[in-house]
Each structure stands twice: as C-alpha cells, then as structure tokens.
Design a protein around this motif. Structure first.
Motif, short mmCIF file in Angstrom:
data_model
loop_
_atom_site.label_atom_id
_atom_site.label_comp_id
_atom_site.label_asym_id
_atom_site.label_seq_id
_atom_site.Cartn_x
_atom_site.Cartn_y
_atom_site.Cartn_z
N LEU A 136 0.78 -1.33 0.36
CA LEU A 136 -0.54 0.18 0.16
C LEU A 136 0.93 1.56 0.13
N LEU A 137 0.88 2.03 -0.92
CA LEU A 137 1.48 3.58 -1.33
C LEU A 137 0.31 4.44 -0.63
N LYS A 138 0.74 5.82 -0.82
CA LYS A 138 0.38 7.10 -0.34
C LYS A 138 -1.12 6.87 0.20
N TYR A 139 -0.88 6.76 1.47
CA TYR A 139 -1.68 7.41 2.59
C TYR A 139 -2.88 5.83 2.43
N GLN A 140 -2.83 4.47 1.78
CA GLN A 140 -3.31 3.05 1.75
C GLN A 140 -4.66 3.93 0.49
N THR A 141 -4.14 4.23 -0.28
CA THR A 141 -4.71 5.36 -1.40
C THR A 141 -4.53 4.17 -3.25
N VAL A 142 -3.35 3.70 -2.44
CA VAL A 142 -2.89 2.98 -3.68
C VAL A 142 -2.41 1.73 -3.69
N LYS A 143 -2.95 0.44 -4.24
CA LYS A 143 -2.43 -0.83 -4.13
C LYS A 143 -1.71 -1.58 -5.27
N LEU A 144 -0.49 -2.02 -5.01
CA LEU A 144 0.09 -2.67 -5.73
C LEU A 144 -0.22 -4.73 -5.35
N SER A 145 -0.15 -4.86 -6.02
CA SER A 145 -0.50 -6.87 -5.79
C SER A 145 -0.57 -7.97 -6.28
N LEU A 146 0.14 -8.73 -5.85
CA LEU A 146 1.23 -9.84 -7.41
C LEU A 146 0.26 -11.49 -7.12
N PHE A 147 -0.40 -11.85 -7.21
CA PHE A 147 -0.48 -13.02 -6.83
C PHE A 147 -0.50 -14.24 -8.26
N THR A 148 0.11 -15.33 -7.16
CA THR A 148 0.65 -16.16 -8.40
C THR A 148 0.18 -17.88 -8.04
N PHE A 149 -0.06 -18.30 -8.92
CA PHE A 149 -0.19 -20.26 -8.70
C PHE A 149 0.93 -20.85 -9.40
N TYR A 150 1.64 -22.09 -8.63
CA TYR A 150 2.95 -22.25 -9.57
C TYR A 150 2.45 -24.02 -9.23
N SER A 151 2.10 -24.80 -9.75
CA SER A 151 2.19 -26.41 -10.41
C SER A 151 3.78 -27.18 -10.40
N PRO A 152 4.13 -27.17 -9.25
CA PRO A 152 5.37 -28.00 -9.39
C PRO A 152 5.16 -29.39 -10.27
#
Length: 206
Positions: A136-152
C-alpha cells in the motif's frame, strides 16, 4: 483454542459437485450415463501466531463412497488434501503470504491398472504453491498486488499483477493482467496460454 492455536474439525456427507460417468464398458462403451457420486469429507484446520506472522494448516480426507476400491475410472478416487500457509505483515504496509496445497490420490495402483488407454492419466500427487504480495502506498490510496499459482508437477503458472488507486473516496480505478503459461498445453493453466489478458476496472460507489 488449544495451546494458543485455533483448532476446528468438520465432517460432511453428500455428493461430488461434478458428475461422474457410468458406462457398460469403458474400453468400448455403448451406453454412458452421468450421476453424482456420494462423497464424505472429514477434516480439521489450525491457525496460530508464530514466526512473526500467522501460520495456518488444513487437512481433509475425501472419501469417495461409490469407489473406495479405486477401480472405477469414471468416479474420482478417494484423496487426501493438505493446505499449509504463512502470512506476515511488514513495515510500510507490505504483506507477504505463502501457501502450499497438495492432493494425494488413494488407491493409485488400482486407478492406473483400470484406466483405459484413451483416458488422461492424473498424477498421484498434484501440488500448487502460491505467493501473494500486497503493498500500500500514498496513505493506503494506492494498492499494488501480485498473486501467483505454480504447480511443480504440471510445471505451469498463473500470474496476476494488479494496481489500483482510489482517485476519490467514491472512485476506484484498477489495472491488472492475467498471465497463463506452462511447459505443456494440456495442464490446468498451460491449456489457457492463449487466454492471457489485461483488464481495466472503474468502480464508483454512491
């Protein structure tokens, strides 16, 4: 609570959500019908604060009541499912979470022996490793997220980076991407390698 941990248990008896096949002969069938096999589930979950974050674990046994022998290729075999996760919040509004998920098929020898050659053979152990990162950035007004699935075991990925901003108290703008990739084209995510996409979302709340 048990030793500072939240512990719960559960049981379920019903049916599989996806229909199974019933055939007079799976090698060269003349009649095929679909039905919902009986299913019983027994499990337990645990959550505990540890290592500066939160550890969670869940185990469930899926009892395939119509195919406990594992010899019917039209019905799912019984299997054990395990989920282990860890999440930690760092300074400067950064949160990282990791999870491991595994499905272990019971009666795998019987499953292989009775599976027709034309059928796709599942692996005995199917696994996923997931990573979620949120900043979260700029007083929690900007949200950056990354979500990944990996199957070995299937060697494929599903990756979703996303950025959102609260333009005003009522307006939210989001930009994200869904990326599918894999070594083979017939795996869970690999088969969607041509379906990768980018999306834009505008949401206004009254």
């Amino acid at each position: 609570p048990l030793g500072g941990a939240d512990l719960s248990a559960y049981a379920y008896k019903g049916f599989y959500r996806d229909p199974a096949m019933r055939a007079d002969n799976f090698t060269s069938p003349t009649t095929i019908s679909h039905f919902y096999p009986e299913l019983a589930v027994y499990g337990a979950s645990l959550q505990k604060s540890a290592l500066g974050g939160v550890i969670s674990a869940e185990y469930g046994y899926y009892d395939s009541m119509d195919d406990r022998s594992g010899k019917n290729p039209g019905i799912e075999n019984s299997q054990s499912k395990l989920l282990i996760g860890y999440q930690k919040a760092f300074q400067n509004d950064l949160t990282i979470g990791l999870q491991y998920y595994g499905e272990l098929m019971s009666r795998y020898k019987e499953y292989k022996a009775d599976l027709p050659q034309a059928f796709f053979r599942k692996k005995q152990l199917h696994q996923y490793i997931t990573l979620r990162v949120t900043k979260l950035l700029k007083y929690q007004t900007v949200k950056l997220s990354l979500f990944t699935f990996y199957s070995p075991d299937e060697e494929d990925f599903f990756i979703t980076p996303e950025a959102s901003i609260n333009v005003t108290d009522n307006m939210l703008l989001t930009l994200g991407t869904n990326i599918f990739t894999g070594v083979k084209n017939n795996t869970t995510f690999g088969q969607h390698h041509k379906d990768s996409n980018t999306y834009v979302l505008a949401k206004y709340s009254f």
